[in-house]
Design an enzyme around this catalytic site. Structure first.
Site, PDB file in Angstrom:
ATOM      1  N   ASN A 153       0.784  -1.262  -0.395  1.00  0.00           N
ATOM      2  CA  ASN A 153       0.281   0.106  -0.269  1.00  0.00           C
ATOM      3  C   ASN A 153       1.336   1.268  -0.344  1.00  0.00           C
ATOM      4  O   ASN A 153       0.431   2.110   0.599  1.00  0.00           O
ATOM      5  CB  ASN A 153      -0.584  -0.298   1.688  1.00  0.00           C
ATOM      6  N   ASN A 176      -4.871  -5.065   3.512  1.00  0.00           N
ATOM      7  CA  ASN A 176      -6.076  -4.509   3.872  1.00  0.00           C
ATOM      8  C   ASN A 176      -7.309  -3.695   3.665  1.00  0.00           C
ATOM      9  O   ASN A 176      -7.274  -2.735   3.266  1.00  0.00           O
ATOM     10  CB  ASN A 176      -4.348  -3.272   4.745  1.00  0.00           C
ATOM     11  N   THR A 285       1.899  -7.226   7.329  1.00  0.00           N
ATOM     12  CA  THR A 285       1.159  -8.025   6.672  1.00  0.00           C
ATOM     13  C   THR A 285       1.784  -8.809   4.860  1.00  0.00           C
ATOM     14  O   THR A 285       1.966  -9.739   4.130  1.00  0.00           O
ATOM     15  CB  THR A 285      -0.336  -8.180   6.251  1.00  0.00           C
ATOM     16  N   GLY A 286       2.339  -7.841   4.448  1.00  0.00           N
ATOM     17  CA  GLY A 286       2.778  -7.337   2.657  1.00  0.00           C
ATOM     18  C   GLY A 286       3.736  -8.685   3.210  1.00  0.00           C
ATOM     19  O   GLY A 286       4.475  -9.375   2.084  1.00  0.00           O
ATOM     20  N   TRP A 306       8.050   0.723  -0.303  1.00  0.00           N
ATOM     21  CA  TRP A 306       9.142   1.473  -0.095  1.00  0.00           C
ATOM     22  C   TRP A 306       9.052   2.390   1.651  1.00  0.00           C
ATOM     23  O   TRP A 306       7.373   2.820   1.511  1.00  0.00           O
ATOM     24  CB  TRP A 306       8.525   2.460  -1.390  1.00  0.00           C
ATOM     25  N   TYR A 329       2.484   7.556   3.569  1.00  0.00           N
ATOM     26  CA  TYR A 329       2.561   5.793   3.699  1.00  0.00           C
ATOM     27  C   TYR A 329       1.836   5.534   2.854  1.00  0.00           C
ATOM     28  O   TYR A 329       2.114   3.730   2.816  1.00  0.00           O
ATOM     29  CB  TYR A 329       1.951   6.456   4.957  1.00  0.00           C
ATOM     30  N   HIS A 330       0.358   5.866   2.428  1.00  0.00           N
ATOM     31  CA  HIS A 330      -0.111   4.962   1.384  1.00  0.00           C
ATOM     32  C   HIS A 330      -0.925   5.393   0.334  1.00  0.00           C
ATOM     33  O   HIS A 330      -0.494   6.523   0.421  1.00  0.00           O
ATOM     34  CB  HIS A 330      -1.532   4.623   2.742  1.00  0.00           C
ATOM     35  N   HIS A 341       6.234  -1.594  12.979  1.00  0.00           N
ATOM     36  CA  HIS A 341       6.581  -2.211  11.831  1.00  0.00           C
ATOM     37  C   HIS A 341       7.077  -1.523  11.640  1.00  0.00           C
ATOM     38  O   HIS A 341       7.478  -0.296  12.012  1.00  0.00           O
ATOM     39  CB  HIS A 341       6.085  -2.464  11.513  1.00  0.00           C
TER      40      HIS A 341
END
Length: 368
Positions: A153, A176, A285-286, A306, A329-330, A341
């Site tokens: 994301n 997500n 999760t990614g 990234w 961020y997204h 994380h």
């Protein structure tokens, strides 16, 4: 005071700029050994690569040499993963009647991995839960695919025009429940497996408190196909909401995507696999889903991964002006970074996997 603040901002800008140039040159030249991959390992991790594969050697000067073929390295990583988890990823990444039974206690993945957790917390499986919520087999048991794409994301996907390239994959994994239609040109619309943290039902659908909330939730889910992966046994505070979301879909007769509940035993096994390689922060999760793709796909492609707030654009029209580009961020909202994380550590590992030929990490616009 003002001079000190300006000096601090300049140092931060210069550091981000140098990192961005480094990674850009890496993807343009394809010669990462020139820079030495020791730059990707923090001092606290020691001298060894977190991958710790037999096909990879590290010289005293810190430069990693790849001594095995891509096929050798790929098979070694798969072998280590499977040996550590004692299973095939496709069979064990969700709960099935083959891997759990009535009365068994499932560990909460997030609560039991927190550094300050004082006691272990478990969820006991009832007969009704096994009957209503656990399928006989995994939906991916025995499946193999030629080309898979794991879509993160990250804001680097914004204005990337990568949607068409992503949708050409045989299998697409998303994290997500990202909005699809408004961002199809950059992130694609194809879905085969999508994850959904319980927090999504809270933040986007008002905890499913009303019928209108439930209707909106079901409507949004209608854009997705394949498997809906739900990590319900993550935190005791979220488990009821997660099951409420699943049962809402069941009540409305939603069969595609098919809901599957994450297997916390397997998730913890993957966490332990990387903890023994000096990665101690709770994984995204990614990052977890990348491992699924590595075990069932001949080619694994990553998009939207990234961790940096800036990047050097692929097209530099005026080299004399500030060409640094902000990265959200997204790509689909304005949410800030998640401190739970360690994106930098994960990106370092993924970059090493890219160098070894285990996967392809895409960090450029797709129409360049």
């Amino acid at each position: 005071m003002m001079k000190r603040r300006l000096r601090s901002h300049f140092v931060i800008f210069l550091t981000v700029f140098c990192l961005s140039v480094l990674y850009t040159l890496f993807f343009l030249t394809g010669k990462p050994v020139i820079f030495g991959l020791n730059i990707l390992n923090r001092e606290r991790t020691g001298a060894h690569s977190p991958l710790s594969l037999d096909a990879v050697d590290q010289r005293q000067d810190g430069v990693i040499e790849i001594t095995g073929t891509t096929k050798d390295i790929d098979s070694k990583l798969r072998e280590k993963l499977l040996n550590h988890t004692n299973s095939t990823f496709q069979d064990e990444f969700v709960l099935t009647r083959r891997n759990v039974r009535v009365g068994e206690k499932l560990p909460f993945t997030y609560s039991n991995t927190r550094p300050n957790s004082k006691k272990e917390v478990f969820y006991k499986l009832s007969k009704r839960f096994i009957k209503d919520d656990v399928p006989p087999n995994s939906p991916l048991s025995g499946k193999r695919y030629k080309r898979c794409s794991v879509v993160g994301n990250g804001g680097i996907l914004s204005y990337s025009s990568c949607g068409k390239e992503i949708d050409q994959s045989d299998y697409v994994i998303r994290s997500n429940l990202p909005p699809l239609r408004p961002h199809a040109a950059d992130a694609g619309w194809k879905t085969n497996l999508t994850t959904m943290n319980p927090s999504v039902a809270d933040h986007r659908f008002n905890n499913l408190k009303t019928k209108a909330d439930a209707n909106e939730f079901v409507k949004v889910i209608g854009d997705y196909y394949g498997v809906l992966w739900m990590p319900c046994v993550g935190s005791p505070a979220r488990i009821k909401l997660c099951f409420k979301a699943k049962h809402t879909l069941d009540r409305y007769g939603v069969r595609n995507p098919k809901t599957s509940i994450a297997n916390p035993f397997h998730y913890l096994a993957i966490i332990d696999f990387w903890k023994s390689r000096n990665m101690t922060i709770f994984p995204t999760t990614g990052f977890y889903m990348t491992h699924l793709a590595l075990t069932m796909c001949e080619e694994t492609h990553l998009y939207g991964f990234w961790p940096f707030p800036y990047r050097v654009p692929d097209r530099v029209t005026d080299p004399w002006t500030n060409t640094m580009r902000n990265v959200k961020y997204h790509y689909f909202d304005k949410i800030g970074s998640n401190k739970a994380h360690s994106m930098n550590d994960e990106f370092a590992v993924l970059l090493q996997m890219h160098v070894m030929g285990l996967l392809k990490l895409h960090v450029r616009d797709c129409d360049v």
